[in-house]
Design a protein around this motif. Structure first.
Motif, mmCIF file in Angstrom:
data_model
loop_
_atom_site.group_PDB
_atom_site.id
_atom_site.type_symbol
_atom_site.label_atom_id
_atom_site.label_comp_id
_atom_site.label_asym_id
_atom_site.label_seq_id
_atom_site.Cartn_x
_atom_site.Cartn_y
_atom_site.Cartn_z
ATOM 1 N N VAL A 17 0.821 -1.208 0.000
ATOM 2 C CA VAL A 17 0.000 0.000 0.000
ATOM 3 C C VAL A 17 0.857 1.261 0.000
ATOM 4 C CG1 VAL A 17 -2.039 -1.045 1.044
ATOM 5 C CG2 VAL A 17 -0.270 -0.063 2.530
ATOM 6 N N VAL A 18 0.325 2.285 -0.666
ATOM 7 C CA VAL A 18 0.908 3.616 -0.685
ATOM 8 C C VAL A 18 -0.206 4.598 -0.328
ATOM 9 C CG1 VAL A 18 2.582 2.950 -2.456
ATOM 10 C CG2 VAL A 18 0.419 4.022 -3.130
ATOM 11 N N ILE A 19 0.148 5.874 -0.242
ATOM 12 C CA ILE A 19 -0.820 6.906 0.128
ATOM 13 C C ILE A 19 -0.951 7.923 -1.002
ATOM 14 C CG2 ILE A 19 -1.453 8.666 1.822
ATOM 15 C CD1 ILE A 19 -1.421 5.792 2.929
ATOM 16 N N SER A 20 -2.178 8.289 -1.320
ATOM 17 C CA SER A 20 -2.437 9.281 -2.365
ATOM 18 C C SER A 20 -2.370 10.699 -1.790
ATOM 19 C CB SER A 20 -3.814 9.052 -2.978
ATOM 20 O OG SER A 20 -4.831 9.304 -2.018
ATOM 21 N N LYS A 21 -2.478 11.677 -2.658
ATOM 22 C CA LYS A 21 -2.435 13.087 -2.244
ATOM 23 C C LYS A 21 -3.549 13.409 -1.259
ATOM 24 C CE LYS A 21 -2.403 17.789 -4.117
ATOM 25 N NZ LYS A 21 -2.443 18.611 -5.369
ATOM 26 N N ASP A 22 -4.708 12.772 -1.441
ATOM 27 C CA ASP A 22 -5.846 13.029 -0.558
ATOM 28 C C ASP A 22 -5.947 11.989 0.569
ATOM 29 O OD1 ASP A 22 -6.375 11.195 -2.571
ATOM 30 O OD2 ASP A 22 -8.467 11.765 -2.814
ATOM 31 N N ASN A 23 -4.794 11.423 0.934
ATOM 32 C CA ASN A 23 -4.671 10.533 2.100
ATOM 33 C C ASN A 23 -5.512 9.268 2.007
ATOM 34 O OD1 ASN A 23 -2.719 11.971 3.531
ATOM 35 N ND2 ASN A 23 -4.237 13.260 4.549
ATOM 36 N N GLN A 24 -5.671 8.762 0.803
ATOM 37 C CA GLN A 24 -6.332 7.479 0.605
ATOM 38 C C GLN A 24 -5.278 6.369 0.592
ATOM 39 O OE1 GLN A 24 -9.906 7.236 0.266
ATOM 40 N NE2 GLN A 24 -9.549 9.302 1.023
ATOM 41 N N VAL A 25 -5.623 5.220 1.153
ATOM 42 C CA VAL A 25 -4.711 4.080 1.165
ATOM 43 C C VAL A 25 -4.950 3.288 -0.120
ATOM 44 C CG1 VAL A 25 -3.900 2.047 2.418
ATOM 45 C CG2 VAL A 25 -4.828 4.017 3.679
ATOM 46 N N LEU A 41 2.268 8.740 -6.916
ATOM 47 C CA LEU A 41 0.897 8.608 -6.429
ATOM 48 C C LEU A 41 0.616 9.537 -5.255
ATOM 49 C CD1 LEU A 41 0.396 4.742 -6.642
ATOM 50 C CD2 LEU A 41 0.240 6.468 -8.425
ATOM 51 N N TYR A 42 1.648 9.873 -4.496
ATOM 52 C CA TYR A 42 1.478 10.768 -3.344
ATOM 53 C C TYR A 42 1.161 12.197 -3.780
ATOM 54 C CZ TYR A 42 2.387 12.603 1.376
ATOM 55 O OH TYR A 42 2.280 13.199 2.604
ATOM 56 N N THR A 43 1.369 12.497 -5.053
ATOM 57 C CA THR A 43 1.069 13.845 -5.562
ATOM 58 C C THR A 43 -0.240 13.874 -6.359
ATOM 59 O OG1 THR A 43 2.259 13.550 -7.669
ATOM 60 C CG2 THR A 43 3.545 14.290 -5.759
ATOM 61 N N LEU A 44 -0.933 12.727 -6.415
ATOM 62 C CA LEU A 44 -2.153 12.632 -7.217
ATOM 63 C C LEU A 44 -3.342 12.243 -6.341
ATOM 64 C CD1 LEU A 44 -0.705 10.533 -10.193
ATOM 65 C CD2 LEU A 44 -1.162 12.998 -10.196
ATOM 66 N N PRO A 45 -4.500 12.877 -6.526
ATOM 67 C CA PRO A 45 -5.703 12.431 -5.813
ATOM 68 C C PRO A 45 -6.156 11.091 -6.359
ATOM 69 C CG PRO A 45 -6.279 14.124 -7.409
ATOM 70 C CD PRO A 45 -4.775 14.043 -7.408
ATOM 71 N N TYR A 46 -6.879 10.342 -5.523
ATOM 72 C CA TYR A 46 -7.220 8.996 -5.951
ATOM 73 C C TYR A 46 -8.120 8.962 -7.176
ATOM 74 C CZ TYR A 46 -8.791 4.277 -6.340
ATOM 75 O OH TYR A 46 -9.076 3.045 -6.859
ATOM 76 N N ASP A 47 -9.008 9.941 -7.340
ATOM 77 C CA ASP A 47 -9.880 9.889 -8.517
ATOM 78 C C ASP A 47 -9.092 10.012 -9.811
ATOM 79 O OD1 ASP A 47 -9.250 12.581 -8.312
ATOM 80 O OD2 ASP A 47 -11.312 13.298 -8.381
ATOM 81 N N THR A 48 -7.890 10.590 -9.740
ATOM 82 C CA THR A 48 -6.986 10.626 -10.896
ATOM 83 C C THR A 48 -6.253 9.292 -11.046
ATOM 84 O OG1 THR A 48 -6.658 13.014 -10.738
ATOM 85 C CG2 THR A 48 -4.966 11.762 -11.903
ATOM 86 N N PHE A 99 12.378 9.713 2.225
ATOM 87 C CA PHE A 99 11.337 10.073 1.273
ATOM 88 C C PHE A 99 10.041 10.536 1.941
ATOM 89 C CE2 PHE A 99 14.169 7.397 -1.220
ATOM 90 C CZ PHE A 99 14.247 8.103 -2.413
ATOM 91 N N ASP A 100 10.090 10.761 3.267
ATOM 92 C CA ASP A 100 8.911 11.296 3.949
ATOM 93 C C ASP A 100 8.555 12.664 3.367
ATOM 94 O OD1 ASP A 100 9.225 9.077 5.515
ATOM 95 O OD2 ASP A 100 9.745 10.147 7.351
ATOM 96 N N GLY A 101 7.270 12.857 3.080
ATOM 97 C CA GLY A 101 6.819 14.131 2.529
ATOM 98 C C GLY A 101 7.025 14.262 1.042
ATOM 99 N N LEU A 102 7.743 13.317 0.448
ATOM 100 C CA LEU A 102 7.999 13.339 -0.987
ATOM 101 C C LEU A 102 7.231 12.228 -1.704
ATOM 102 C CD1 LEU A 102 11.870 13.935 -0.898
ATOM 103 C CD2 LEU A 102 10.081 15.636 -1.345
ATOM 104 N N ARG A 103 7.399 11.007 -1.219
ATOM 105 C CA ARG A 103 6.713 9.856 -1.811
ATOM 106 C C ARG A 103 5.644 9.270 -0.898
ATOM 107 N NH1 ARG A 103 11.176 6.193 -5.103
ATOM 108 N NH2 ARG A 103 11.889 7.847 -6.523
#
Length: 306
Positions: A67-75, A106-113, A170-174
């Protein structure tokens, strides 16, 4: 106590003490934790709902995923923190290069994208038998819902082994910091009521330490990809986890013994041939993580006829 009741009780005691069951080879195999790596990426697009359904059809014990985290904090269920160029087709039908894929974090993109990208159509050079289909990276919550419903339909309770994909520097970046990442994951597990059937694993010791301190009821697995003594690695981690999960080539009879003496299970990755599986079973490992969960049935068949 009747003989039929007594034998399973003895088997349980031996299993809990980390010992190999000697009553029969078939029982030994059946008690193994058989895990479908990324849902079984040798057969289906990795970390997708079709993959986990196929793994459930194959009667695996555990669905292993990342699992990773999206821009809008979705898992989000994904091995890579970016859209991998080998797997991805963009919404406008284009392919990525290894260089450009790093721009699609993915951390810079919202999940709907994120959901609009196809990660199952392109042929995978390393897995020629993988079925191809248009499919997206699912939310963990969505995947668990699908897995629970499908497993119930098939009369099969399933376990989860979920890797936190984070790396120091990579905290705050990825990805967010280990605490935030861990809490977002725990929130989904609690919401879906699967905490008791979930192991959380990572190569990154920071989320493991955090979860050990803040959520001691969660089962943890320490992933290891570099050589080193077991004790030095545990000293670095700072505690003894429930499971030690090394790269396949590191596993020896002595390492299995050391893990069991520490009260840990040992579940190696990634085991993709029946020969490797048989060798590990003889060493007494507690589970096997494989890209090819269809091989588990072949192992059972071979053991049954032995």
């Amino acid at each position: 106590m009747s003989f039929s009741v007594f034998i399973p009780f003895i088997i349980l005691l031996l299993t809990l003490n980390g010992e190999t069951i000697k009553t029969s080879n078939l029982q030994t195999v059946n008690l193994l934790d058989l895990q479908a790596h990324r849902g079984g990426r040798g057969l289906m697009p990795e970390n997708t709902i079709p993959a986990i359904k196929n793994a459930i059809d194959l009667r695996v014990t555990t669905l292993e995923m990342d699992v990773v985290i999206s821009k809008d904090n979705q898992v989000v269920v994904s091995h890579d923190p970016f859209f991998n160029d080998v797997l991805t087709t963009t919404p406008d039908g284009k392919f990525l290069t290894k260089k450009t894929s790093l721009q699609y974090l993915l951390y810079t993109l919202p999940y709907d994208t994120i959901r609009k990208y196809d990660v199952g159509t392109r042929p995978h050079p390393d897995f020629p038998k993988q079925q191809k289909m248009q499919v997206y990276k699912p939310l963990l919550s969505e995947l668990i819902d699908a897995a629970e419903a499908y497993a119930k339909e098939k009369g099969h309770e399933i376990m989860y082994n979920i890797e936190i994909k984070s790396k120091e520097g990579f905290d705050g970046l990825r990805h967010p910091d280990p605490g935030t990442f861990s809490e977002l994951l725990v929130s989904v597990l609690k919401q879906k009521q699967v905490v008791s059937r979930t192991t959380v694993q990572s190569f990154d010791i920071r989320p493991l330490r955090y979860l050990h301190a803040k959520h001691p009821s969660i089962v943890l697995s320490y992933l290891v990809e570099k050589a080193g003594t077991l004790q030095s690695q545990l000293d670095k981690l700072g505690f003894v986890p429930e499971t030690y999960s090394p790269q396949l080539s590191f596993v020896t009879q002595e390492l299995v013994k050391q893990c069991h003496e520490q009260g840990m299970k040992i579940i190696p990755w990634t085991v993709n041939t029946t020969e490797e599986m048989n060798s590990l079973i003889k060493m007494g490992v507690d589970g096997i993580i494989s890209d090819y969960p269809n091989l588990f049935k072949q192992i059972k068949q071979k053991r049954r006829s032995a």
